[in-house]
Design a protein around this motif. Structure first.
Motif, PDB file in Angstrom:
ATOM      1  N   VAL A 126      29.692 -47.603   0.054  1.00 14.66           N
ATOM      2  CA  VAL A 126      28.572 -47.263  -0.840  1.00 14.66           C
ATOM      3  C   VAL A 126      28.673 -48.062  -2.141  1.00 14.66           C
ATOM      4  CG1 VAL A 126      28.143 -44.985   0.119  1.00 14.66           C
ATOM      5  CG2 VAL A 126      29.872 -45.248  -1.663  1.00 14.66           C
ATOM      6  N   LYS A 127      29.207 -49.277  -2.038  1.00 14.01           N
ATOM      7  CA  LYS A 127      29.441 -50.055  -3.255  1.00 14.01           C
ATOM      8  C   LYS A 127      28.148 -50.555  -3.899  1.00 14.01           C
ATOM      9  CE  LYS A 127      33.923 -51.872  -1.756  1.00 14.01           C
ATOM     10  NZ  LYS A 127      34.542 -53.109  -1.237  1.00 14.01           N
ATOM     11  N   CYS A 128      27.093 -50.701  -3.104  1.00 10.91           N
ATOM     12  CA  CYS A 128      25.821 -51.207  -3.655  1.00 10.91           C
ATOM     13  C   CYS A 128      24.784 -50.070  -3.559  1.00 10.91           C
ATOM     14  CB  CYS A 128      25.318 -52.416  -2.885  1.00 10.91           C
ATOM     15  SG  CYS A 128      26.553 -53.697  -2.636  1.00 10.91           S
TER      16      CYS A 128
ATOM     17  N   ASN B 208      21.802 -49.472  -4.564  1.00 14.32           N
ATOM     18  CA  ASN B 208      20.420 -49.775  -4.200  1.00 14.32           C
ATOM     19  C   ASN B 208      20.285 -50.081  -2.708  1.00 14.32           C
ATOM     20  OD1 ASN B 208      21.968 -52.095  -4.940  1.00 14.32           O
ATOM     21  ND2 ASN B 208      20.126 -53.346  -4.821  1.00 14.32           N
ATOM     22  N   LEU B 209      21.274 -50.755  -2.152  1.00 10.85           N
ATOM     23  CA  LEU B 209      21.215 -51.075  -0.717  1.00 10.85           C
ATOM     24  C   LEU B 209      21.539 -49.841   0.124  1.00 10.85           C
ATOM     25  CD1 LEU B 209      22.883 -54.606  -0.604  1.00 10.85           C
ATOM     26  CD2 LEU B 209      20.582 -53.920  -1.300  1.00 10.85           C
ATOM     27  N   VAL B 210      22.422 -49.016  -0.387  1.00 11.51           N
ATOM     28  CA  VAL B 210      22.769 -47.786   0.338  1.00 11.51           C
ATOM     29  C   VAL B 210      21.542 -46.888   0.472  1.00 11.51           C
ATOM     30  CG1 VAL B 210      24.135 -45.662   0.222  1.00 11.51           C
ATOM     31  CG2 VAL B 210      25.193 -47.855  -0.339  1.00 11.51           C
TER      32      VAL B 210
ATOM     33  N   SER C 153      18.445 -47.770   0.576  1.00 10.31           N
ATOM     34  CA  SER C 153      17.345 -48.324   1.370  1.00 10.31           C
ATOM     35  C   SER C 153      17.740 -48.653   2.810  1.00 10.31           C
ATOM     36  CB  SER C 153      16.808 -49.598   0.695  1.00 10.31           C
ATOM     37  OG  SER C 153      17.811 -50.600   0.651  1.00 10.31           O
ATOM     38  N   ARG C 154      19.024 -48.757   3.092  1.00  9.77           N
ATOM     39  CA  ARG C 154      19.441 -49.199   4.436  1.00  9.77           C
ATOM     40  C   ARG C 154      19.264 -48.091   5.467  1.00  9.77           C
ATOM     41  NH1 ARG C 154      25.954 -49.013   3.057  1.00  9.77           N
ATOM     42  NH2 ARG C 154      26.248 -46.798   3.515  1.00  9.77           N
ATOM     43  N   LYS C 155      19.023 -48.548   6.697  1.00 11.96           N
ATOM     44  CA  LYS C 155      19.033 -47.606   7.821  1.00 11.96           C
ATOM     45  C   LYS C 155      20.402 -47.637   8.501  1.00 11.96           C
ATOM     46  CE  LYS C 155      14.093 -47.795   9.045  1.00 11.96           C
ATOM     47  NZ  LYS C 155      13.575 -48.933   8.226  1.00 11.96           N
TER      48      LYS C 155
ATOM     49  N   ILE D 117      27.163 -62.374   6.004  1.00 16.13           N
ATOM     50  CA  ILE D 117      27.806 -62.302   4.696  1.00 16.13           C
ATOM     51  C   ILE D 117      27.632 -60.902   4.109  1.00 16.13           C
ATOM     52  CG2 ILE D 117      27.598 -63.086   2.292  1.00 16.13           C
ATOM     53  CD1 ILE D 117      28.953 -65.167   3.938  1.00 16.13           C
ATOM     54  N   LEU D 118      26.419 -60.387   4.214  1.00 18.06           N
ATOM     55  CA  LEU D 118      26.104 -59.055   3.669  1.00 18.06           C
ATOM     56  C   LEU D 118      25.936 -58.079   4.832  1.00 18.06           C
ATOM     57  CD1 LEU D 118      25.706 -58.506   0.611  1.00 18.06           C
ATOM     58  CD2 LEU D 118      23.293 -58.171   1.089  1.00 18.06           C
ATOM     59  N   LYS D 119      26.517 -56.902   4.691  1.00 10.72           N
ATOM     60  CA  LYS D 119      26.462 -55.933   5.786  1.00 10.72           C
ATOM     61  C   LYS D 119      25.243 -55.010   5.702  1.00 10.72           C
ATOM     62  CE  LYS D 119      30.554 -57.223   7.300  1.00 10.72           C
ATOM     63  NZ  LYS D 119      30.629 -58.113   8.477  1.00 10.72           N
ATOM     64  N   CYS D 120      24.601 -54.972   4.565  1.00 12.05           N
ATOM     65  CA  CYS D 120      23.418 -54.125   4.418  1.00 12.05           C
ATOM     66  C   CYS D 120      22.199 -54.987   4.124  1.00 12.05           C
ATOM     67  CB  CYS D 120      23.599 -53.122   3.274  1.00 12.05           C
ATOM     68  SG  CYS D 120      24.971 -51.977   3.512  1.00 12.05           S
ATOM     69  N   ARG D 121      21.049 -54.523   4.549  1.00  7.81           N
ATOM     70  CA  ARG D 121      19.832 -55.286   4.314  1.00  7.81           C
ATOM     71  C   ARG D 121      19.490 -55.313   2.816  1.00  7.81           C
ATOM     72  NH1 ARG D 121      13.527 -54.083   5.550  1.00  7.81           N
ATOM     73  NH2 ARG D 121      12.867 -56.239   5.338  1.00  7.81           N
TER      74      ARG D 121
END
Ligand code: SF4
Length: 326
Positions: A137-139, A141-143, A145-147, A205-209
Motif C-alpha cells: 500500500v505504498k502508493c 492513490n494507486l491503491v 484505484s487499482r482492482k 516496472i510498476l505493479k499497480c495501474r
C-alpha cells in the motif's frame, strides 16, 4: 596466507549469510574489494573487530562466500572491518550515492549472486514475494484505484524475462501483465521466437495501474517516484528468477531498470547490462500497434533474433525472413 585473513574471510561469510537471511538476494562487489581480499593473502589483513567470532577451521580456498542455499535462521549481521563494509552494497538497501565513473582501465564492478534456488524453494520464495507485493500500500492513490496488483506471470525457471511499463485497464482487471491488445502482440512475438508465454516470465516496472483521476479510461506513464517506490519488488523478483537474458519493452522499462533516459530509439537493439544480466531494449508492443510500421516491426524482430542468438536458440531461415521487404 596471513592469520588475519581467515578471520576476515569468516567475518565476510557471516555478514553475507546474515544479509541473505534478511532477504538480500544480490550483493555488489567492486573489483577493488575483490583485489583487496585477494591481496590479503600476501599482506597484513585488517584487524577483525571483537564481535567477529574466531574461525572454527580454516576454510578451503575454493569456498564461496555466498554458497549456502539452505534457509538459515535470522541473525544479526556480523560486524566487518569498516574498510570492507563501506564498499558492500545490496539490492535491498537504499541506493548508495553514485560514485564517480571509474577510469577506462578499471574493469566494471563484478556482481556476484547467490545460486538460483531449487524449483520448490524458488516457487515458495516467489509466492512469498507475491503475497507481500499484493498487500503493498505504498502508493495510496494507486491503491485506491487499482482492482488488482499485477505481480507477474510465467515460468520461474525462465531463461528469458520481459519487463514492461505498467498494467493497463485489461491487466488491472485480470491481474496479469500483457493481456490486452499489446499483450496479444507480445504473445505473437514470443510464439514467433519458438516459445510460449508459459516458457518465459513477464512482469512490469510498476505493479499497480497508474491512476487517471477524472478519466474513465486511458493510461498514463508512471511517475519517477512511483517507479522508485515499486522497483524493489521487481528487483527482488529478478533476483529470484535470475533469467539469462532480459528484454525491456519500451522507454519506461529502460528508465526503470537502467536509469537511462537516452530514449528507446537510441537504445533499442543495443545490448545493455542489468546487474550482470544481458538486457535488450526494444519497442513496446503498444508502440508497434500505434505505428503499424513494418520497419519498426522488423527492428523489434531483429532485437528478438539477437535475444535468440544470445540464448543459443536455433533461428530458421523463415524466421530470419520475417518483415523483410520482398
Ligand atoms: S505501485 Fe508498487 S509500490 Fe505502489 S502500491 Fe502498487 S505495488 Fe506498492
Amino acid at each position: 596466507m596471513q592469520p588475519g585473513f581467515n578471520d576476515l574471510l569468516d567475518a565476510t561469510i557471516a555478514h553475507l549469510e546474515a544479509l541473505r537471511s534478511s532477504g538480500a538476494r544480490q550483493v555488489l562487489v567492486s573489483s577493488q574489494v575483490l583485489a583487496e581480499l585477494s591481496a590479503s593473502t600476501g599482506r597484513k589483513a585488517p584487524t577483525p573487530t571483537p564481535s567477529v567470532p574466531a574461525p572454527a577451521a580454516v576454510r578451503p580456498a575454493s569456498a564461496s562466500p555466498i554458497a549456502p542455499t539452505a534457509p538459515r535462521p535470522p541473525s544479526a549481521p556480523a560486524a566487518l572491518p569498516a574498510s570492507v563494509t563501506a564498499r558492500w552494497n545490496t539490492a535491498t538497501q537504499a541506493p548508495a550515492p553514485r560514485t564517480p565513473p571509474a577510469p577506462a582501465s578499471v574493469p566494471a564492478p563484478i556482481i556476484t549472486r547467490p545460486p538460483k534456488l531449487d524449483p520448490i524453494a524458488l516457487a515458495a520464495a516467489l509466492e512469498n514475494l507475491r503475497q507481500r507485493t499484493v498487500a503493498c500500500v505504498k502508493c495510496p492513490n494507486l491503491v485506491s484505484s487499482r482492482k488488482n496488483v499485477v505481480f507477474g506471470v510465467g515460468d520461474p525457471q525462465a531463461r528469458l524475462m520481459f519487463v514492461g511499463e505498467a498494467p493497463g485497464a485489461d491487466e488491472d482487471a485480470q491481474g496479469e501483465p500483457f493481456v490486452g491488445l499489446a499483450g496479444e502482440l507480445l504473445t505473437k512475438i514470443i510464439t514467433a521466437m519458438g516459445l510460449s508465454r508459459s516458457q518465459v516470465y513477464i512482469a512490469n516496472i510498476l505493479k499497480c495501474r497508474p491512476d487517471t483521476p477524472g478519466q474513465p479510461y486511458g493510461n498514463r506513464k508512471p511517475t519517477p517516484e512511483e517507479m522508485t517506490t515499486c522497483l524493489p519488488w521487481l528487483q527482488e523478483q529478478i533476483g529470484l528468477i535470475q533469467p539469462q537474458v532480459m528484454v525491456a519493452l519500451g522507454v519506461t522499462a529502460v528508465e526503470g531498470l537502467l536509469g537511462k533516459t537516452d530514449g528507446i530509439t537510441r537504445l533499442r537493439g543495443k545490448w545493455q547490462n542489468y546487474q550482470g544480466i544481458p538486457l535488450m531494449p526494444t519497442y513496446h508492443p503498444a508502440y508497434l500497434l500505434r505505428t503499424q510500421l513494418t520497419t519498426d516491426k522488423r527492428k523489434v524482430w531483429e532485437d528478438m533474433m539477437s535475444v535468440m542468438e544470445r540464448l543459443q536458440m536455433p533461428i530458421s531461415e523463415k524466421q530470419r525472413g520475417y518483415f523483410v521487404a520482398k
